[in-house]
Design an enzyme around this catalytic site. Structure first.
Site, PDB file in Angstrom:
ATOM      1  N   CYS A  27     -10.843  18.061 -12.493  1.00  0.00           N
ATOM      2  CA  CYS A  27     -10.559  17.165 -13.877  1.00  0.00           C
ATOM      3  C   CYS A  27      -9.672  17.464 -14.348  1.00  0.00           C
ATOM      4  CB  CYS A  27     -11.602  17.104 -14.154  1.00  0.00           C
ATOM      5  SG  CYS A  27     -12.312  16.179 -15.897  1.00  0.00           S
ATOM      6  N   ASP A  60      10.809 -13.054   5.040  1.00  0.00           N
ATOM      7  CA  ASP A  60      11.852 -13.678   5.932  1.00  0.00           C
ATOM      8  C   ASP A  60      11.403 -14.275   7.673  1.00  0.00           C
ATOM      9  OD1 ASP A  60      14.493 -12.569   7.226  1.00  0.00           O
ATOM     10  OD2 ASP A  60      13.851 -11.350   7.837  1.00  0.00           O
TER      11      ASP A  60
END
Length: 707
Positions: free
Chosen positions: A24, A403
């Site tokens: 933690c 593209d």
């Protein structure tokens, strides 16, 4: 992993440690408080989910052993990342928790049986001592580091409950907290394992050719240029090039491709992929640390350490939330008794409940676990995402620009049409053109030759071959003069006709490039050539719209007619043709102004400016391509367009997951704050709610692994 930033004096160094027990962000605070007191420490960067700690230090004043010792003083363990993990503590923690639970159950049974209260404290105290050993150790380390974390708060709450004579309550709190810590550690380990499992894809040994024999050798000892033998069904140990043999290779562990790929002499292969039924001799081109798989793992680990915008918000909130609740708890403990004459024991107990609720661990861990689960899920499918920030940005995309060549098309010219003129047959036209074009290296010529080979066309001997730059070629095929080339060539030779013009116009209108074939001074046919769209291209566009993409745009340097023909096949919303690289960049910037967040999909090299200008640049076919892996925000290992809607869906699922986790944590905390003040919530309920929230948040985040 240790690198020197100053190769001459070797004073400044950087090392990466694995930290056991850092579960933690409170543990990160403890480490920071302890390590910043070390002389020679320059900087540190912690990754909670990955349990990694990157430290920059002055090697003349500080050693890695001193750093590991300082970490040990906090109750955590550290070792250098490149070293084998030190033997973990045995399962004593789980055994102690089990004994604590047994003692608690025994105490509760005695309590129900009406045993004297003077005897009840014995089993409850035993439960507290057995279950609280690890919590007390961590609490002491936190106090020494002057950090008020959940372990300190829990011990204060337990001590307060004991002082108030609530022995069963204190024992329940200790046991439930210890049990939740074990369960949370296992859940977090599953999240970490999702990334670490990538490391197990490549085998540890390889069969290396040594003279006339093959010797099993650790992959770390294999050098570039060595030849390794990969038997059927085995994993390929290192990146390389096939020197001999033919086989199908399952590349899904690296590229995510669904179907095996045929590999023969000269083809590139990747470490961690799985050989099919044939044996392959592979010349090693990259060492283990430089392999495509190693770079993917490195980039994913870097990505998981990066903070997403939502995580930054949560961290800022937690820094305010915890002190605010602590102040509120102090006011609850002393305010009502002093002002209203309330019972001290009642309000102190309620304040203790508030202390337990003040830990924001579930809230803080909600975002990073979701991000890491999403990154791991994507990596398993051959999609490399460069961090939580990119993932969150992709979730906001409303316009996607593609593209054309090599992205929505296959990037390889193919013969699509053969139009006969003046009574000629298609097979005859193809045979004449291919016979002549075997002498040419032009891409269109190669497409014609490939089609002839595929159709089994008969190739005839060519004499007097002559290339006509910019126009075509001519020669004698089976003794007859043959000419293959452009409309301009036929016009210059006076061979152009209305029928040839109609055929060329029809093909050009469909986006085809055309080649005219003539024999004995007469145009006998027109061949149409095009770069075919990928089979999944149109389906990909439809899936993107289903994901909420509002605008799909095609950006290409190809001519207008071919671009619009491709766009018509795909069903895109907008086409911009004839663009130079800098014009693509300008087009992306304009799209951003019109539609907001924009993603650009290209090959990662030719489209680099446009990819950089977009909010999220996605490079296709990045496996083995250093430039694409390093520069793109998201890299698709294979040329599979459906991975684009997949990653969009994943990003939005992750965003929803994070919002749900944060909302759940905040609502639960808020509800228990109210219940605690009203006296409804008990200590054990607060522990179940707090640690249960962490487990629920982690479990919800782990669901992303199945996306």
């Amino acid at each position: 992993m240790s690198t020197s930033a100053c190769p001459v004096c070797e004073l400044h160094a950087e090392s990466v440690f694995r930290i056991e027990g850092m579960d933690c962000h409170e543990e990160v605070t403890i480490l920071e408080r302890r390590l910043t007191r070390l002389a020679g420490l320059e900087a540190l960067d912690a990754d909670v989910v990955g349990q990694r700690l990157k430290i920059k230090y002055d090697a003349a004043r500080l050693t890695t052993a001193s750093i590991a010792e300082a970490v040990a003083q906090t109750g955590m363990r550290a070792w250098l990342e490149h070293e084998a993990p030190r033997p973990a503590a045995s399962h004593w923690r789980e055994r102690l928790v089990a004994l604590s639970g047994a003692s608690l159950v025994a105490g509760l049974i005695l309590q129900v049986a009406g045993v004297s209260p003077t005897l009840l404290w014995l089993p409850f105290l035993s439960a507290i001592a057995l279950g609280g050993i690890y919590t007390a150790r961590r609490a002491w380390a936190s106090v020494r580091a002057r950090v008020l974390d959940i372990h300190v708060l829990m011990m204060v709450a337990v001590a307060g409950a004991m002082a108030l004579g609530e022995w069963s309550e204190a024992a329940s709190v200790v046991f439930l907290f210890a049990l939740a810590q074990v369960l949370e550690s296992r859940a977090m380990e599953r999240a970490r394992g999702a990334i670490r499992s990538l490391m197990d894809l490549a085998p540890a040994e390889a069969l290396v050719e040594r003279g006339s024999a093959h010797v099993r050798t650790p992959v770390d000892e294999v050098r570039a240029g060595d030849v390794v033998l990969v038997r059927p069904g085995e994993k390929i140990p290192l990146d390389g090039r096939v020197r001999a043999g033919q086989s199908h290779v399952n590349q899904s562990p690296v590229t995510g491709e669904s179907l095996p790929v045929d590999k023969t002499s000269g083809d590139e292969v990747f470490a961690g992929t799985i050989n099919g039924r044939g044996a392959l001799e592979i010349e090693v081109t990259r060492l283990r640390r430089d392999s495509t798989l190693a770079r993917i793992i490195h980039l994913v680990e870097e990505a998981q350490a990066q903070r997403a915008p939502s995580q930054a918000f949560v961290d800022r909130f937690a820094r305010v939330y915890t002190p605010a609740v602590l102040v509120f708890a102090a006011l609850i403990a002393i305010g009502p008794p002093l002002v209203f004459g309330g019972a001290w024991s009642t309000w102190i107990y309620r304040a203790l409940v508030l202390l337990v609720i003040s830990c924001p661990c579930a809230l803080v861990i909600s975002t990073p676990v979701s991000i890491v689960s999403a990154l791991a899920a994507a990596a398993r499918k051959g999609v490399l995402i460069k961090g939580g920030a990119r993932l969150e940005r992709l979730a906001a995309v409303r316009c996607v620009a593609f593209d054309k060549t090599g992205t929505v098309t296959e990037g390889r010219l193919q013969v699509t049409d053969i139009v006969p003129l003046n009574g000629a047959r298609p097979a005859e036209i193809l045979s004449l053109a291919a016979s002549l074009e075997t002498r040419s290296e032009h891409p269109i010529a190669q497409a014609i030759v490939d089609r002839a080979a595929g159709d089994g066309a008969v190739l005839v001997r060519v004499d007097s071959f002559q290339s006509l730059p910019g126009l075509g070629a001519e020669g004698r095929v089976a003794g007859a003069p043959v000419i293959v080339g452009s409309r301009r060539l036929f016009e210059e030779r006076g061979l152009w006709s209305a029928r040839a013009a109609d055929a060329v116009a029809a093909l050009a209108g469909n986006g085809r490039s055309t080649v005219v074939v003539g024999v004995d001074g007469t145009a006998v046919g027109v061949i149409g050539v095009a770069d075919r769209t990928r089979a999944s291209a149109r389906e990909t566009m439809e899936m993107l719209r289903a994901q909420g993409i509002e605008r799909v745009v095609l950006l290409t340097g190809d001519h207008e007619t071919a671009a619009r023909a491709t766009a018509a096949q795909l069903g895109v919303d907008e086409v911009r043709a004839g663009l130079l690289p800098d014009e693509k960049l300008t087009a992306v910037q304009e799209l951003r102004r019109r539609y907001g967040t924009v993603a650009m999909i290209g090959d990662g090299v030719n489209d680099a400016p446009a990819l950089a200008a977009s909010d999220v640049g996605i490079a296709m076919g990045a496996a083995g391509t250093d430039a694409a892996l390093e520069t793109a925000d998201i890299a698709l290992m294979a040329d599979e367009l459906p991975k684009i809607p997949y990653v969009v869906r994943l990003s939005r699922a992750t965003s929803r997951n994070i919002r749900a986790n944060i909302a759940f944590s905040l609502v639960l905390k808020g509800a228990f704050l109210i219940l605690a003040v009203l006296g409804v919530a008990t200590l054990w309920m607060a522990v179940v709610a707090d640690m249960g929230a962490s487990l629920i948040v982690i479990g919800n985040a782990l669901r992303l692994l199945k996306e």
